[in-house]
Write a protein that holds these residues in place. Structure first.
Motif, mmCIF file in Angstrom:
data_model
loop_
_atom_site.group_PDB
_atom_site.id
_atom_site.type_symbol
_atom_site.label_atom_id
_atom_site.label_comp_id
_atom_site.label_asym_id
_atom_site.label_seq_id
_atom_site.Cartn_x
_atom_site.Cartn_y
_atom_site.Cartn_z
ATOM 1 N N ARG A 1 -1.761 0.555 -8.632
ATOM 2 C CA ARG A 1 -2.612 -0.259 -7.764
ATOM 3 C C ARG A 1 -1.857 -1.517 -7.346
ATOM 4 O O ARG A 1 -1.499 -2.356 -8.175
ATOM 5 N N THR A 2 -1.629 -1.654 -6.032
ATOM 6 C CA THR A 2 -0.871 -2.781 -5.492
ATOM 7 C C THR A 2 -1.597 -3.294 -4.256
ATOM 8 O O THR A 2 -1.417 -2.779 -3.156
ATOM 9 N N PRO A 3 -2.465 -4.307 -4.403
ATOM 10 C CA PRO A 3 -3.234 -4.805 -3.250
ATOM 11 C C PRO A 3 -2.334 -5.338 -2.142
ATOM 12 O O PRO A 3 -1.197 -5.764 -2.391
ATOM 13 N N MET A 4 -2.869 -5.346 -0.939
ATOM 14 C CA MET A 4 -2.116 -5.887 0.187
ATOM 15 C C MET A 4 -1.769 -7.351 -0.050
ATOM 16 O O MET A 4 -0.636 -7.775 0.172
ATOM 17 N N LEU B 1 0.828 -1.211 0.000
ATOM 18 C CA LEU B 1 0.000 0.000 0.000
ATOM 19 C C LEU B 1 0.860 1.258 0.000
ATOM 20 O O LEU B 1 0.477 2.282 -0.584
ATOM 21 N N VAL B 2 2.017 1.201 0.641
ATOM 22 C CA VAL B 2 2.953 2.327 0.585
ATOM 23 C C VAL B 2 3.407 2.544 -0.862
ATOM 24 O O VAL B 2 3.481 3.676 -1.353
ATOM 25 N N LEU C 1 8.967 -1.282 6.092
ATOM 26 C CA LEU C 1 7.732 -0.504 6.148
ATOM 27 C C LEU C 1 7.998 0.888 6.705
ATOM 28 O O LEU C 1 7.514 1.894 6.165
ATOM 29 N N ASP C 2 8.769 0.978 7.770
ATOM 30 C CA ASP C 2 9.072 2.273 8.375
ATOM 31 C C ASP C 2 9.788 3.180 7.375
ATOM 32 O O ASP C 2 9.462 4.365 7.248
ATOM 33 N N VAL D 1 -6.633 0.704 -0.960
ATOM 34 C CA VAL D 1 -7.718 -0.198 -0.557
ATOM 35 C C VAL D 1 -7.161 -1.242 0.404
ATOM 36 O O VAL D 1 -6.158 -1.899 0.117
ATOM 37 N N THR D 2 -7.799 -1.400 1.554
ATOM 38 C CA THR D 2 -7.352 -2.347 2.563
ATOM 39 C C THR D 2 -7.728 -3.772 2.180
ATOM 40 O O THR D 2 -8.485 -4.006 1.237
#
Length: 235
Positions: A67-70, A58-59, A103-104, A120-121
């Protein structure tokens, strides 16, 4: 008081520290049961590591507009946890740390404009990227407790606990369940769970109210000594 973006980033950082400390102190006991039924501590650690990688997607979405889904699918999500929980303890701990650091770093690199991009979650909600630190703070803070290595809800920031209560009550209000009036005895904050009949009044310290709402404390009682009403699943 409503949570802020800065609050969520601070809680995500604090929760990550708690999660890593709890996991590294237990790197020889990942096979032991966690506080989650049917899950070992390795399952919890793998889930949190996989969550960091999913949020990195999502980042990337926020940073590039691509668009890169979780997760590719629920099955892919479950398979990732299953693979991770079978890793040797040192490798699982290393994955947990490396994914959190990635992630950080990714979030730190986002610009003000990129933070406003919609993503989008995994549950299908469309949210601005500014929600990502809050999503991560819930994962690391709650699952640091679920590792069952000594971290409790009392160790989590009070502001996070109150914000989590707000979040959980909003979700539970949309589903059937018992009517409950909750009051935090140490802060005076209160929450209402709608339901049929007269609300059951339950009072306890904020960390116990939060544990109850998230299904982690089944020993909370009413003023009359009866058990607090049983709640259905939170997520």
């Amino acid at each position: 008081m409503a949570r802020t973006f800065e609050d969520a980033r601070a809680w995500a950082s604090a929760g990550t520290g708690l999660m890593l400390k709890a996991a590294e102190a237990d790197d020889t006991g990942f096979a032991a049961p966690s506080a989650l039924p049917g899950w070992s501590r390795a399952h919890v650690a793998a889930h949190v590591a996989a969550n960091a990688e999913a949020l990195c997607n999502l980042v990337h979405w926020a940073a590039t507009g691509e668009r890169t889904p979780m997760y590719a699918s629920p099955e892919e999500r479950a398979a990732g946890i299953e693979r991770g929980r079978k890793l040797p303890a040192a490798e699982l701990t290393a994955w947990l740390r490396a994914s959190a650091e990635r992630l950080d770093a990714g979030m730190a690199a986002l610009t003000d404009g990129q933070w406003q991009r919609e993503v989008v979650t995994a549950q299908g909600r469309t949210v601005p990227a500014t929600e990502l630190p809050w999503m991560r703070s819930r994962e690391v803070c709650v699952h640091a407790v679920d590792l069952a290595t000594g971290v409790t809800f009392a160790d989590l920031p009070a502001g996070f606990l109150a914000a989590l209560c707000d979040d959980v009550v909003a979700k539970r209000a949309a589903a059937p369940g018992p009517a409950v009036h909750l009051t935090a005895s140490d802060t005076g904050a209160g929450w209402e769970l709608p339901g049929e009949g007269e609300p059951t009044r339950v009072t306890g310290e904020l960390h116990r109210i939060t544990a109850y709402l998230t299904g982690r404390d089944t020993d909370l009682r009413t003023a009359g000594g009866a058990p607090a009403p049983e709640l259905g699943p939170w997520l």
